[in-house]
Design an enzyme around this catalytic site. Structure first.
Site, mmCIF file in Angstrom:
data_model
loop_
_atom_site.group_PDB
_atom_site.id
_atom_site.type_symbol
_atom_site.label_atom_id
_atom_site.label_comp_id
_atom_site.label_asym_id
_atom_site.label_seq_id
_atom_site.Cartn_x
_atom_site.Cartn_y
_atom_site.Cartn_z
ATOM 1 C CE1 TYR A 147 42.846 42.102 38.813
ATOM 2 C CE2 TYR A 147 41.650 40.888 37.140
ATOM 3 C CZ TYR A 147 42.731 41.652 37.520
ATOM 4 O OH TYR A 147 43.689 41.977 36.590
ATOM 5 C CE1 TYR A 204 42.439 44.498 34.967
ATOM 6 C CE2 TYR A 204 43.995 44.856 33.185
ATOM 7 C CZ TYR A 204 43.427 44.018 34.121
ATOM 8 O OH TYR A 204 43.844 42.714 34.218
#
Ligand SMILES: [Zn+2]
Lengths: 382, 139
Positions: free
Chosen positions: A287, A337
């Site tokens: 991440y 994103y």
């Protein structure tokens, strides 16, 4: 106890286009991604009986189920803490299916973060704690909160902006191979990085993820059923969530050791239940809302010792052919994103052998959710 | 500028600050300080707490310098510093604040180049807002 190990598999993935602005609304995008994932799996919507998503997801189960024609649902869950919940959506479905509470699970995330509002601009809905301790002093945005940890990280371990650049560059290089990525045709150079405008010193523009409209979904079934599906199964080998004792989320400044975050907690559980070790991981999807989350996660998940996450990125380690190819679709920094869901789907693509930046023979993949918040992680294998 | 959105547990901190005192919530039974304030003690589970004065000295554990896009009041002052101060009396408690030239000065009153990790700082209070601020300790 049988446990979760290889009991379930991801058999379908789907996604919409990614863009700064998509004309369709979040609900429509959610429906498209979910139907694409089910089509990929060769499973009819009326067979779906389990759902999982993020608490921040705006399309609820009722709307999605009615719109795409799911059957009767017997399991549905939502995971909190923004991007920390990504892998937990799959983990919850795996647990539900492994224990017989459901048979076909769909996890998804749909978000118009590109054309929609920036959450930090809404000062009306902030929780009283901890915002009262941070926002009056101008610590306003997620980037400010993480930059405070990043400054300390650089100071304490002697890591440099070049290490953060290595992260941004690896993601951008992979995006340059991925036609679906927002940054497909936009190469990044060291000079661009070093002269970029600051967002929150020591973090510059290229240390920050994209702002994207898009949606993704995946389909999970039992391993037994997976063998009859259209695609080769990608097994959920191990799964974990992590909320360390006395952790605070984003502004984790009030315990003994703010630089060891939720990744450490999730990792202990993840590896305890796995048949392989960090040295055996072929490719990682970590991440990357902000570049410093990568060295922190590399340490947390055991790829290097504490304080060595910056040095780990040297010598092309995160590139294809390096020690640990990273975020091979471009990640949150350069593909899209969408709260980390694209990292899950990219992990599946790698283990199917269909990534646009394929790691030859990849058979194991780590996928992580946001570090710095209560998190989650998956080990996937062929 | 944003004012603290105070909750029940945090209210005493701001009341003491408005009187020019820096105090931290401390367990009345085992004596452990805790932050942010909350209903009970994670060490001994006691619900009894008191607000103990601290020296107001500390060191900068980390800092950032935000640049726009920011909320309008803050964008006007950017770039400014935000520091995280580790209290000398309670190292696990790190308070977010601003390093300023003097009490009452705005959050961009000091050149960001003068901010250093490890620098010794001392609390002061903004006479207008009652909020704690930090100045460099004279060596
Ligand atoms: Zn106590």
């Amino acid at each position: 106890m049988a446990g979760l190990k290889d009991a379930t598999a991801i058999v379908g993935i789907g996604q919409t286009a990614f863009a700064k602005h998509l004309p369709e609304d979040e609900r429509t995008l959610a429906c498209r991604a979910v139907l694409a994932a089910l089509d990929d799996a060769g499973i009819s919507p009326d067979e779906v009986d389990a759902l999982a998503s993020y608490t921040m997801e705006e399309t609820d189960e009722v709307e999605l189920a009615k719109a795409v024609g799911f059957g009767d649902l017997t399991f549905f869950s939502k995971v909190g803490y923004g991007g920390g919940g990504s892998c937990a959506t799959v983990a919850h479905l795996a647990a539900a299916i492994a224990t017989g509470q459901a048979t076909v699970g769909v996890a998804w995330r749909s978000r118009k973060r590109g054309s929609g509002p920036r959450p930090w601009k809404n000062t009306a809905v902030q929780l009283p704690t901890p915002a009262q301790w941070t926002r009056p002093f101008g610590l306003l945005r997620p980037v400010d909160e993480i930059a405070l940890l990043a400054r300390r990280y650089l100071h304490e371990y002697g890591a440099t902006r070049d290490h953060l650049f290595n992260v941004a560059l690896a993601c951008r290089n992979r995006a340059n191979q991925n036609p679906a990525a927002i940054m497909y045709d936009r190469p990044l150079t060291r000079e661009m990085y070093m002269t970029a405008r600051w967002i929150s010193e020591p973090l510059c523009l290229f240390d920050n993820c994209l702002e994207t409209d898009g949606a993704l979904a995946c389909v999970i079934v039992s391993s037994e059923r997976a063998r009859d599906c259209r695609r080769a199964p990608v097994y959920v080998h191990s799964a974990a969530q992590g909320l360390p004792a006395q952790h605070h989320g984003m502004v984790n400044y009030w315990n003994d050791d703010p630089l060891t975050g939720p990744a450490w907690t999730a990792a202990r559980h993840l590896w305890k239940h796995a048949d392989f070790t960090p040295q055996d991981v072929d490719v990682a999807q970590i991440y990357d809302a902000f570049t410093p989350l990568i060295p922190l996660s590399l340490e947390g998940y055991g790829f290097c010792a504490r304080g060595e996450g910056g040095a780990f990125t040297e010598g092309g380690a995160l590139e294809i052919g390096g020690r640990l190819p990273l975020n091979t679709g471009g990640g949150g920094l350069s593909e899209a994103y969408v709260h980390g869901f694209n990292l899950i789907n990219e992990g599946v693509k790698q283990l199917r052998g269909t990534s646009t930046a394929q790691v030859p023979g990849a058979s194991t993949c780590l996928v992580t959710a946001g570090e710095g918040v209560p998190t989650s992680a998956l080990l996937l294998r062929t | 500028m944003l004012e603290p959105l105070v909750d029940t547990d945090g209210a005493p901190f701001w009341q003491y600050a408005a009187q020019g005192e820096l105090r931290v919530q401390t367990c009345a039974d085992c004596g452990e300080p805790r932050f942010p304030p909350r209903p009970c003690c994670p060490h001994c589970q006691s619900f009894a707490s008191e607000w103990r004065p601290v020296s107001g000295r500390g060191r900068i554990w980390s800092y950032v310098v935000p640049h726009p896009p920011l909320l309008p009041d803050y964008a006007e002052r950017a770039p400014y510093n935000v520091i995280l101060v580790e209290l000398a009396d309670a190292p696990r408690i790190r308070l977010v604040g601003n390093l300023v030239r003097e009490a009452g000065a705005p959050l961009d009153s000091l050149d960001p180049d003068r901010v250093r990790v490890g620098a010794r700082v001392q609390v002061v209070f903004d006479p207008a807002t009652g909020l704690p601020q930090w100045i460099l300790e004279r060596s």
